[in-house]
Design a protein around this motif. Structure first.
Motif, PDB file in Angstrom:
ATOM      1  N   GLY A  34       0.859  -1.193   0.000  1.00 18.13           N
ATOM      2  CA  GLY A  34       0.000   0.000   0.000  1.00 18.13           C
ATOM      3  C   GLY A  34       0.886   1.229   0.000  1.00 18.13           C
ATOM      4  N   TYR A  81      -0.635  -4.222  -7.419  1.00 15.75           N
ATOM      5  CA  TYR A  81      -0.972  -5.503  -6.781  1.00 15.75           C
ATOM      6  C   TYR A  81      -2.136  -5.251  -5.833  1.00 15.75           C
ATOM      7  CZ  TYR A  81      -0.553  -9.378  -3.382  1.00 15.75           C
ATOM      8  OH  TYR A  81      -0.810 -10.451  -2.543  1.00 15.75           O
ATOM      9  N   ASN A  84      -5.701  -7.630  -1.300  1.00 19.87           N
ATOM     10  CA  ASN A  84      -6.788  -8.553  -0.962  1.00 19.87           C
ATOM     11  C   ASN A  84      -6.548  -9.975  -1.487  1.00 19.87           C
ATOM     12  OD1 ASN A  84      -8.784  -6.941   0.468  1.00 19.87           O
ATOM     13  ND2 ASN A  84      -9.042  -5.813  -1.445  1.00 19.87           N
ATOM     14  N   LEU A 104      -8.910  -2.741   3.353  1.00 19.10           N
ATOM     15  CA  LEU A 104      -9.097  -4.066   2.747  1.00 19.10           C
ATOM     16  C   LEU A 104     -10.469  -4.643   3.071  1.00 19.10           C
ATOM     17  CD1 LEU A 104      -5.661  -5.799   3.394  1.00 19.10           C
ATOM     18  CD2 LEU A 104      -6.331  -4.235   1.558  1.00 19.10           C
TER      19      LEU A 104
HETATM   20  C1  LIG Z   1      -3.613   5.833   3.531  1.00 19.03           C
HETATM   21  S1  LIG Z   1      -2.693   5.249   2.180  1.00 19.03           S
HETATM   22  C2  LIG Z   1      -1.202   4.776   3.039  1.00 19.03           C
HETATM   23  C3  LIG Z   1       0.002   4.883   2.162  1.00 19.03           C
HETATM   24  C4  LIG Z   1       1.328   4.537   2.807  1.00 19.03           C
HETATM   25  N1  LIG Z   1       1.376   3.170   3.312  1.00 19.03           N
HETATM   26  C5  LIG Z   1       1.715   5.518   3.873  1.00 19.03           C
HETATM   27  O1  LIG Z   1       2.062   5.114   4.999  1.00 19.03           O
HETATM   28  O2  LIG Z   1       1.715   6.698   3.570  1.00 19.03           O
HETATM   29  C6  LIG Z   1      -3.415   3.665   1.816  1.00 19.03           C
HETATM   30  C7  LIG Z   1      -2.934   3.068   0.534  1.00 19.03           C
HETATM   31  O3  LIG Z   1      -3.408   1.721   0.437  1.00 19.03           O
HETATM   32  C8  LIG Z   1      -3.750   1.489  -0.903  1.00 19.03           C
HETATM   33  N2  LIG Z   1      -4.683   0.357  -0.955  1.00 19.03           N
HETATM   34  C9  LIG Z   1      -5.937   0.302  -0.486  1.00 19.03           C
HETATM   35  N3  LIG Z   1      -6.474  -0.899  -0.739  1.00 19.03           N
HETATM   36  C10 LIG Z   1      -5.538  -1.637  -1.387  1.00 19.03           C
HETATM   37  C11 LIG Z   1      -5.497  -2.944  -1.916  1.00 19.03           C
HETATM   38  N4  LIG Z   1      -6.539  -3.762  -1.859  1.00 19.03           N
HETATM   39  N5  LIG Z   1      -4.357  -3.370  -2.502  1.00 19.03           N
HETATM   40  C12 LIG Z   1      -3.288  -2.547  -2.596  1.00 19.03           C
HETATM   41  N6  LIG Z   1      -3.265  -1.297  -2.101  1.00 19.03           N
HETATM   42  C13 LIG Z   1      -4.383  -0.825  -1.510  1.00 19.03           C
HETATM   43  C14 LIG Z   1      -4.369   2.790  -1.370  1.00 19.03           C
HETATM   44  O4  LIG Z   1      -4.377   2.884  -2.782  1.00 19.03           O
HETATM   45  C15 LIG Z   1      -3.445   3.810  -0.703  1.00 19.03           C
HETATM   46  O5  LIG Z   1      -2.363   4.149  -1.532  1.00 19.03           O
END
Ligand SMILES: C[S@@+](CC[C@H](N)C(=O)[O-])C[C@H]1O[C@@H](n2cnc3c(N)ncnc32)[C@H](O)[C@@H]1O
Length: 188
Positions: A34, A81, A84, A104
């Motif tokens: 993420g 990716y 989930n 998720l």
């Molecule tokens: C609040 S941001 C956090 C970003 C980073 N980890 C940080 O600490 O700044 C959440 C991230 O999770 C990603 N995300 C949400 N659901 C996801 C999924 N099913 N698979 C991959 N990424 C996902 C979103 O696109 C977003 O970029």
């Protein structure tokens, strides 16, 4: 002197827990789950980690890829990716998942954590920061998933807990909620 890429590209600084983890984890293969537009991935890359950065938002990955190309970075692999799926294909010395599990599908979070654990090398680390919803502090945000009291800690039985807390935090909009923060080491 190393140029701070986060500042150069107008990104926030890396998450404070990622920075803190780097004080004890020596550079290795790391997975940033993420990653959004890469604030943590760029920091980790600059610390000498071999970074794989994944997100299901193709635009965020494109933006990170542009930075990788512009800077000629050879230690970040950014790819789309869906977490989930819970189907990691490689093993890592460090898997970092900050403020992401709460987006998720609730039904897969347990599987996602087990998959992270299974793909962590012996003596490797997992870092998780995720929103909670408790009787005292019901989560005021419409996240799809939140942890209950003690739930994340229980998922890491048999691991060495380097850090674990369920502290109260404040969102950008002033909303207060608890966050579960865990840094755990896989016992070889
Ligand atoms: C609040 S941001 C956090 C970003 C980073 N980890 C940080 O600490 O700044 C959440 C991230 O999770 C990603 N995300 C949400 N659901 C996801 C999924 N099913 N698979 C991959 N990424 C996902 C979103 O696109 C977003 O970029």
């Amino acid at each position: 002197m190393t140029i701070d890429l986060n500042s150069r590209y107008g990104l926030n600084a890396a998450h404070s827990e990622v920075k803190a983890a780097c004080n004890i984890i020596t550079p290795c293969k790391v997975l940033d789950m993420g990653c959004s537009n890469g604030r943590n991935a760029l920091f980790l890359s600059q610390q000498g980690f071999e970074v794989t950065a994944v997100d299901n938002n193709a635009n965020a990955i494109d933006m990170l890829q542009r930075i990788i190309n512009d800077e000629g970075l050879n230690n970040i692999n950014a790819k789309v990716y869906d977490i989930n799926q819970a189907q990691l294909s490689e093993s890592y010395g460090f898997i970092s998942c900050t403020v992401t599990l709460m987006f998720l599908k609730p039904s897969v979070v347990d599987k996602v954590i087990k998959d992270m654990q299974a793909h962590t090398a012996p003596n490797g680390y997992n870092l998780i920061v995720c929103a909670m919803s408790t009787d005292q502090y019901p989560c005021p945000m419409p996240f799809s998933f939140t942890f209950d009291t003690g739930e994340l800690k229980n998922a890491y039985q048999g691991w060495e807990l380097i850090k674990y807390n369920e502290e109260l935090g404040t969102m950008h909009n002033g909303a207060q909620l608890q966050f579960a923060t865990l840094l755990a080491k896989k016992i070889a």
